[in-house]
Design a protein around this motif. Structure first.
Motif, PDB file in Angstrom:
ATOM      1  N   ARG A 180      21.587  24.431 109.749  1.00 16.05           N
ATOM      2  CA  ARG A 180      22.465  24.660 108.602  1.00 16.05           C
ATOM      3  C   ARG A 180      22.677  26.162 108.403  1.00 16.05           C
ATOM      4  NH1 ARG A 180      20.380  20.413 103.907  1.00 16.05           N
ATOM      5  NH2 ARG A 180      21.270  18.527 104.849  1.00 16.05           N
ATOM      6  N   PRO A 181      23.896  26.575 108.057  1.00 12.63           N
ATOM      7  CA  PRO A 181      24.120  28.003 107.789  1.00 12.63           C
ATOM      8  C   PRO A 181      23.452  28.426 106.484  1.00 12.63           C
ATOM      9  CG  PRO A 181      26.105  26.736 107.328  1.00 12.63           C
ATOM     10  CD  PRO A 181      25.128  25.783 107.953  1.00 12.63           C
ATOM     11  N   LEU A 182      22.809  29.583 106.499  1.00 13.52           N
ATOM     12  CA  LEU A 182      22.227  30.150 105.288  1.00 13.52           C
ATOM     13  C   LEU A 182      23.118  31.255 104.727  1.00 13.52           C
ATOM     14  CD1 LEU A 182      18.435  30.535 106.208  1.00 13.52           C
ATOM     15  CD2 LEU A 182      19.443  28.931 104.576  1.00 13.52           C
ATOM     16  N   ARG A 183      23.612  32.098 105.613  1.00 11.59           N
ATOM     17  CA  ARG A 183      24.420  33.241 105.178  1.00 11.59           C
ATOM     18  C   ARG A 183      25.361  33.661 106.296  1.00 11.59           C
ATOM     19  NH1 ARG A 183      23.451  38.971 103.156  1.00 11.59           N
ATOM     20  NH2 ARG A 183      25.409  39.903 103.812  1.00 11.59           N
ATOM     21  N   ARG A 184      26.574  34.004 105.925  1.00  9.16           N
ATOM     22  CA  ARG A 184      27.525  34.555 106.869  1.00  9.16           C
ATOM     23  C   ARG A 184      27.888  35.958 106.390  1.00  9.16           C
ATOM     24  NH1 ARG A 184      25.567  31.606 109.557  1.00  9.16           N
ATOM     25  NH2 ARG A 184      26.356  29.807 110.703  1.00  9.16           N
ATOM     26  N   ALA A 185      27.617  36.940 107.241  1.00 11.04           N
ATOM     27  CA  ALA A 185      27.900  38.332 106.886  1.00 11.04           C
ATOM     28  C   ALA A 185      29.413  38.555 106.897  1.00 11.04           C
ATOM     29  CB  ALA A 185      27.215  39.277 107.860  1.00 11.04           C
ATOM     30  N   PRO A 186      29.922  39.368 105.963  1.00 11.73           N
ATOM     31  CA  PRO A 186      31.368  39.639 105.951  1.00 11.73           C
ATOM     32  C   PRO A 186      31.791  40.381 107.209  1.00 11.73           C
ATOM     33  CG  PRO A 186      30.206  41.100 104.444  1.00 11.73           C
ATOM     34  CD  PRO A 186      29.213  40.080 104.900  1.00 11.73           C
ATOM     35  N   ARG A 187      32.956  40.037 107.701  1.00 10.84           N
ATOM     36  CA  ARG A 187      33.500  40.681 108.891  1.00 10.84           C
ATOM     37  C   ARG A 187      34.512  41.745 108.479  1.00 10.84           C
ATOM     38  NH1 ARG A 187      29.706  38.318 110.325  1.00 10.84           N
ATOM     39  NH2 ARG A 187      29.512  36.769 111.975  1.00 10.84           N
ATOM     40  N   PRO A 188      34.511  42.901 109.137  1.00  9.67           N
ATOM     41  CA  PRO A 188      35.492  43.936 108.779  1.00  9.67           C
ATOM     42  C   PRO A 188      36.911  43.476 109.088  1.00  9.67           C
ATOM     43  CG  PRO A 188      34.325  44.510 110.808  1.00  9.67           C
ATOM     44  CD  PRO A 188      33.634  43.308 110.244  1.00  9.67           C
ATOM     45  N   ARG A 189      37.830  43.797 108.176  1.00 11.85           N
ATOM     46  CA  ARG A 189      39.226  43.439 108.381  1.00 11.85           C
ATOM     47  C   ARG A 189      39.923  44.510 109.208  1.00 11.85           C
ATOM     48  NH1 ARG A 189      42.128  40.862 103.062  1.00 11.85           N
ATOM     49  NH2 ARG A 189      40.953  38.892 103.031  1.00 11.85           N
ATOM     50  N   LEU A 190      40.783  44.057 110.114  1.00  5.53           N
ATOM     51  CA  LEU A 190      41.558  44.997 110.926  1.00  5.53           C
ATOM     52  C   LEU A 190      42.837  45.358 110.190  1.00  5.53           C
ATOM     53  CD1 LEU A 190      41.300  43.283 114.436  1.00  5.53           C
ATOM     54  CD2 LEU A 190      39.847  45.094 113.517  1.00  5.53           C
ATOM     55  N   ASP A 191      43.187  46.665 110.218  1.00 10.94           N
ATOM     56  CA  ASP A 191      44.489  47.025 109.665  1.00 10.94           C
ATOM     57  C   ASP A 191      45.557  46.625 110.688  1.00 10.94           C
ATOM     58  OD1 ASP A 191      44.670  49.056 111.634  1.00 10.94           O
ATOM     59  OD2 ASP A 191      43.756  50.535 110.300  1.00 10.94           O
ATOM     60  N   SER A 192      46.825  46.793 110.337  1.00 15.82           N
ATOM     61  CA  SER A 192      47.919  46.303 111.188  1.00 15.82           C
ATOM     62  C   SER A 192      47.923  46.977 112.561  1.00 15.82           C
ATOM     63  CB  SER A 192      49.266  46.532 110.495  1.00 15.82           C
ATOM     64  OG  SER A 192      49.441  47.905 110.194  1.00 15.82           O
ATOM     65  N   GLU A 193      47.609  48.275 112.593  1.00 15.45           N
ATOM     66  CA  GLU A 193      47.589  48.990 113.872  1.00 15.45           C
ATOM     67  C   GLU A 193      46.456  48.495 114.766  1.00 15.45           C
ATOM     68  OE1 GLU A 193      47.212  53.572 115.621  1.00 15.45           O
ATOM     69  OE2 GLU A 193      47.500  53.198 113.475  1.00 15.45           O
ATOM     70  N   GLN A 194      45.278  48.300 114.170  1.00 17.68           N
ATOM     71  CA  GLN A 194      44.146  47.797 114.948  1.00 17.68           C
ATOM     72  C   GLN A 194      44.416  46.383 115.442  1.00 17.68           C
ATOM     73  OE1 GLN A 194      41.273  48.359 111.802  1.00 17.68           O
ATOM     74  NE2 GLN A 194      40.276  50.056 112.883  1.00 17.68           N
ATOM     75  N   ALA A 195      45.035  45.571 114.585  1.00 14.99           N
ATOM     76  CA  ALA A 195      45.341  44.190 114.972  1.00 14.99           C
ATOM     77  C   ALA A 195      46.305  44.162 116.147  1.00 14.99           C
ATOM     78  CB  ALA A 195      45.914  43.432 113.779  1.00 14.99           C
ATOM     79  N   GLU A 196      47.310  45.044 116.132  1.00 16.15           N
ATOM     80  CA  GLU A 196      48.286  45.094 117.219  1.00 16.15           C
ATOM     81  C   GLU A 196      47.622  45.555 118.519  1.00 16.15           C
ATOM     82  OE1 GLU A 196      51.439  44.487 119.424  1.00 16.15           O
ATOM     83  OE2 GLU A 196      51.214  43.878 117.321  1.00 16.15           O
ATOM     84  N   LEU A 197      46.706  46.522 118.425  1.00 17.44           N
ATOM     85  CA  LEU A 197      45.975  46.982 119.606  1.00 17.44           C
ATOM     86  C   LEU A 197      45.137  45.851 120.192  1.00 17.44           C
ATOM     87  CD1 LEU A 197      44.797  50.541 118.473  1.00 17.44           C
ATOM     88  CD2 LEU A 197      46.442  50.004 120.287  1.00 17.44           C
ATOM     89  N   LEU A 198      44.525  45.071 119.308  1.00 19.42           N
ATOM     90  CA  LEU A 198      43.722  43.946 119.784  1.00 19.42           C
ATOM     91  C   LEU A 198      44.598  42.910 120.467  1.00 19.42           C
ATOM     92  CD1 LEU A 198      41.062  42.425 119.989  1.00 19.42           C
ATOM     93  CD2 LEU A 198      41.478  41.535 117.678  1.00 19.42           C
TER      94      LEU A 198
END
Length: 207
Positions: A180-198
């Motif tokens: 069972r999951p106990l905790r999920r750490a927050p994930r950093p959000r990508l800005d639009s430029e980083q998302a496009e690079l990915l």
């Protein structure tokens, strides 16, 4: 959280700020550092099959606190818990409840009543070096955590093959009754430029 109901097993444990001090925590002169580990108690809990929170003998069902890195290594470094002790800890521990975003930075913040840091040559307390896992985690962002429930018959301790006296933790190459999951750490959000690079990088890989 200081108003949490306590399992019967935890009624006799010391408390700091209303929170139960885990059996394996580092304590000195009436102070306790949550998130640190006393290596002597840690070893005793593993070898004697004691719950890391209440210090009592584990029962037929054992819970483990497991991170993704533990799964990859095949070892859970912390001793097991009773299901009811885990239920309390999942709400009381800032790391498991999601309140804390990073691990504590040092195990050296416990101080002698006279103001000297624990480990001072003049302090009569036994000197205990911070445990290896604490040093590795120090200051890092929080991990994801799951709880694994296993049977006591599958609770096996792994040792360092090069140094048999060194206990690595609980073997995870075992049958598991429930995850069972106990905790999920927050994930950093990508800005639009980083998302496009990915997206570009993924397309170049044909993904």
């Amino acid at each position: 959280m200081t108003g949490l109901p306590l399992p019967v097993r935890l009624l006799g444990r010391p408390r700091v700020g209303g929170l139960v001090v885990p059996f394996i925590s580092y304590e000195h002169a009436g102070a306790a550092l949550f998130g640190s580990v006393d290596p002597r108690r840690h070893a005793a809990a593993l070898l004697r099959r004691l719950c890391q929170i209440c210090g009592q003998r584990l029962d037929e069902r054992v819970c483990l606190i497991v991170r993704p890195m533990d799964v990859r290594a095949g070892i859970a470094p912390e001793p097991g818990l009773h299901p009811e002790c885990l239920a309390y800890t999942a709400k009381a521990c800032p790391m498991l409840s999601g309140t804390a975003t990073h691990y504590r930075t040092s195990a050296a913040s416990i101080r002698h009543p006279a103001g000297r840091p624990c480990g001072d040559p003049d302090c009569p307390c036994p000197r205990i070096a911070p445990d290896e896992q604490h040093e590795i985690r120090s200051g890092r962002p929080a991990d994801d955590f799951d709880s694994w429930m296993i049977r006591a018959e599958n609770y096996r301790i792994k040792k360092d093959p090069q140094r048999p006296e060194r206990l690595l933790g609980v073997d995870l190459d075992i049958p598991v009754l429930r995850i069972r999951p106990l905790r999920r750490a927050p994930r950093p959000r990508l800005d639009s430029e980083q998302a496009e690079l990915l997206r570009t990088a993924l397309r170049s890989l044909g993904l």
